[in-house]
Write a protein that holds these residues in place. Structure first.
Motif, PDB file in Angstrom:
ATOM      1  N   ALA A 114      29.343 -32.441   2.312  1.00 45.12           N
ATOM      2  CA  ALA A 114      28.732 -31.515   1.646  1.00 45.12           C
ATOM      3  C   ALA A 114      27.809 -30.859   2.887  1.00 45.12           C
ATOM      4  O   ALA A 114      27.460 -31.791   3.666  1.00 45.12           O
ATOM      5  N   ALA A 115      27.250 -29.741   2.758  1.00 46.56           N
ATOM      6  CA  ALA A 115      26.664 -29.004   3.588  1.00 46.56           C
ATOM      7  C   ALA A 115      25.252 -29.818   3.742  1.00 46.56           C
ATOM      8  O   ALA A 115      24.423 -29.833   4.809  1.00 46.56           O
ATOM      9  N   TRP A 116      24.602 -30.109   2.613  1.00 45.23           N
ATOM     10  CA  TRP A 116      23.369 -30.499   2.519  1.00 45.23           C
ATOM     11  C   TRP A 116      23.216 -31.902   3.129  1.00 45.23           C
ATOM     12  O   TRP A 116      22.117 -32.119   3.578  1.00 45.23           O
ATOM     13  N   GLN A 117      24.202 -32.812   3.050  1.00 46.58           N
ATOM     14  CA  GLN A 117      24.283 -33.955   4.000  1.00 46.58           C
ATOM     15  C   GLN A 117      24.162 -33.911   5.333  1.00 46.58           C
ATOM     16  O   GLN A 117      23.610 -34.396   6.195  1.00 46.58           O
ATOM     17  N   VAL A 118      24.683 -32.744   6.035  1.00 43.81           N
ATOM     18  CA  VAL A 118      24.907 -32.312   7.307  1.00 43.81           C
ATOM     19  C   VAL A 118      23.254 -31.809   7.618  1.00 43.81           C
ATOM     20  O   VAL A 118      22.739 -32.216   8.833  1.00 43.81           O
ATOM     21  N   TYR A 119      22.615 -31.101   6.667  1.00 44.77           N
ATOM     22  CA  TYR A 119      21.478 -30.820   6.960  1.00 44.77           C
ATOM     23  C   TYR A 119      20.260 -32.239   6.903  1.00 44.77           C
ATOM     24  O   TYR A 119      19.287 -32.174   7.807  1.00 44.77           O
ATOM     25  N   VAL A 120      20.722 -32.878   6.149  1.00 40.68           N
ATOM     26  CA  VAL A 120      19.572 -34.287   5.951  1.00 40.68           C
ATOM     27  C   VAL A 120      19.649 -35.077   7.603  1.00 40.68           C
ATOM     28  O   VAL A 120      18.696 -35.264   7.920  1.00 40.68           O
ATOM     29  N   LEU A 121      20.929 -34.975   7.785  1.00 35.14           N
ATOM     30  CA  LEU A 121      21.165 -35.732   9.140  1.00 35.14           C
ATOM     31  C   LEU A 121      20.493 -35.261  10.459  1.00 35.14           C
ATOM     32  O   LEU A 121      20.217 -35.667  11.435  1.00 35.14           O
ATOM     33  N   ALA A 122      20.767 -33.547  10.191  1.00 32.42           N
ATOM     34  CA  ALA A 122      20.242 -32.841  11.428  1.00 32.42           C
ATOM     35  C   ALA A 122      18.572 -32.864  11.173  1.00 32.42           C
ATOM     36  O   ALA A 122      17.984 -32.806  12.564  1.00 32.42           O
ATOM     37  N   ALA A 123      18.048 -33.084  10.187  1.00 34.87           N
ATOM     38  CA  ALA A 123      16.509 -33.454  10.356  1.00 34.87           C
ATOM     39  C   ALA A 123      16.248 -34.775  10.951  1.00 34.87           C
ATOM     40  O   ALA A 123      15.242 -34.607  11.801  1.00 34.87           O
ATOM     41  N   VAL A 124      17.096 -35.735  10.886  1.00 35.23           N
ATOM     42  CA  VAL A 124      16.572 -36.985  11.276  1.00 35.23           C
ATOM     43  C   VAL A 124      16.780 -37.000  12.987  1.00 35.23           C
ATOM     44  O   VAL A 124      16.327 -37.200  13.750  1.00 35.23           O
TER      45      VAL A 124
END
Length: 469
Positions: A114-124
């Motif tokens: 899901a897109a939100w998982q990409v965003y979380v990983l991008a934050a880290v």
């Protein structure tokens, strides 16, 4: 007022025979390998995955670029604290943590649904890239070198070019044959195997931890003059405490920070969109032919780009050493301008090739520029914190560049508007950075005139300012 205790300036090895192999080169080698793997996979190889993630997760280019960029805002805050973390935790601990975290993040990307998982990983991973690898290596290598500083920093950071030259075709081939998820797993394993051993064994934050001085700090006045005669450039160091307390009120420093913001805008727009500009994009169900080339062909162009980076980082480090800050900035800004110009012709064969060559030169300004310019212009006092601010500006610029380029593409279904913005930013980049280099001499002269305390080879205060009569 109490005097700050200096680090010893008479290490044991200076009194005896000098070692043939300076220990600081182990730091360069370890940094090179971290840039080859950890940095390359998240920065230089990221555009190989963009179109596949967008298609599989039913996103648009604008959503992908905006979401990952906003999530990476945390990296700006983390970068500001990296200099302090290096002092408190030590280079070996930080390097080991960053390599292991790189692998875990790549494994995480391989499993997103899901897109939100990409965003979380991008934050880290945003934190990892800016404050964890590039800034970390720049500061630690700078600590170890007075002589050959430009060469050492650029040699360590050029690992991204070597790694990209090798990993780009490998990743693009795995994507074509086995899918993008398998490619992420493969890159994670490569990070662990290639980048972890040397930092664990050899990394130290400062030469004093090995009872050494920075390379060149032990040289006598006559030896310095002879080295300057042979190299053709000045080896003089700023030996007074300028530091953050002075520079936070100095317009020239903030002009330098603004210059690196423009560098970041260019990098953010180009790095995330370069492959999509050459191939095609499924933009929320609409197939957009941008360049019309195959992903494999684009992978080879990215390999060419990485090869240029490999050579250009070392060459640009030498240019900074030999021709000064203005010379290095001029080469970088002109190269960025030509790169953005040639990116406007993605459907040709020559456009992507020339863009890769010039961008490979210009992008090096963002990686080697901050630590070299700051340490040369203002000395070693607070160099970690000051470099962190400049790199944070680059990260902020990268976020702006990625967001603006994605929104522009969604509106025009073309990347050309983004490249026009990049051309304008290239001009501003050159003007602001060159102007800041000229203003640095004035603030150093004022510090000397006001009796600022002197610093040793590692930036520690060794004498207090003389009281005014």
């Amino acid at each position: 007022m109490s005097q700050t205790s200096p680090v010893s300036t008479t290490p044991e090895n200076i009194n005896g025979a000098r070692p043939r192999f300076f220990y600081g080169w182990w730091i360069v080698i370890g940094g090179f390998l971290m840039m080859c793997t950890c940095y390359t996979t998240f920065v230089n190889c990221s555009s190989l995955f963009q179109a596949h993630i967008v298609s599989d997760l039913h996103m648009t280019i604008g959503q992908y670029n905006t979401g990952t960029s906003l999530a990476s805002l945390i990296s700006i805050v983390a970068t500001l604290f990296m200099g302090t973390l290096i002092d408190k935790l030590g280079a070996r601990q930080i390097a080991s943590f960053l390599v292991i975290l790189s692998a875990l993040l790549l494994f995480g990307y391989s499993a997103v649904t899901a897109a939100w998982q990409v965003y979380v990983l991008a934050a880290v991973s945003g934190t990892l890239i800016t404050s964890g690898v590039r800034l970390f290596i720049s500061v630690v290598v700078t600590n170890w070198f007075n002589l050959k500083r430009g060469l050492a920093v650029s040699a360590a950071l050029c690992g991204s070019g070597f790694g990209g030259m090798i990993l780009s075709p490998i990743a693009s081939t795995i994507i074509a044959d086995h899918g993008w998820r398998t490619a992420y797993v493969a890159l994670g394993v490569i990070c662990l195997v290639a980048a972890l051993p040397i930092p664990i064994i050899f990394f130290r934050t400062r030469p004093s931890e090995k009872n050494l001085l920075p390379l060149g700090a032990e040289m006598s006045e006559d030896e310095v003059k002879e080295a300057e005669r042979r190299s053709g450039h000045s080896l003089s160091e700023v030996n007074v405490a300028v530091g953050w307390k002075v520079l936070r009120k100095h317009a020239g420093f903030w002009l330098l920070v603004l210059g690196f913001l423009f560098v970041g805008v260019i990098n953010g727009a180009v790095s995330v969109n370069m492959v999509s500009n050459m191939t095609s994009v499924n933009n929320d169900g609409t197939e957009v032919i941008t360049g019309g080339h195959s992903v494999v062909w684009a992978g080879y162009i990215m390999s060419l780009y990485m090869g240029v980076v490999l050579v250009a980082k070392v060459a640009l480090g030498w240019i900074f050493d030999r021709f000064g800050m203005a010379g290095g900035v001029l080469v970088g800004s002109v190269s960025c301008l030509f790169a953005c110009l040639f990116l406007c012709f993605p459907s040709t064969n020559w456009g992507p090739v020339l863009a890769a060559i010039f961008y490979g030169i210009g992008t090096c300004t963002a990686t080697i520029g901050p630590s070299i310019m700051i340490s040369h212009e203002y000395g070693r006092r607070d160099v970690g914190k000051l470099t962190g601010i400049a790199v944070s500006a680059t990260a902020l610029g990268g976020i702006i560049g990625a967001i603006v380029s994605g929104i522009a593409f969604d509106a025009a279904l073309s990347f050309t508007p983004a490249w026009i913005i990049g051309i304008v930013c290239s001009v501003f980049m050159g003007v602001t950075l060159i102007a800041s280099a000229g203003m640095a001499k004035g603030v150093v002269a004022r510090c000397i005139a006001s009796g600022a305390p002197h610093i040793d080879a590692e930036g520690n205060i060794i004498e207090e300012a003389q009281e005014e009569a």
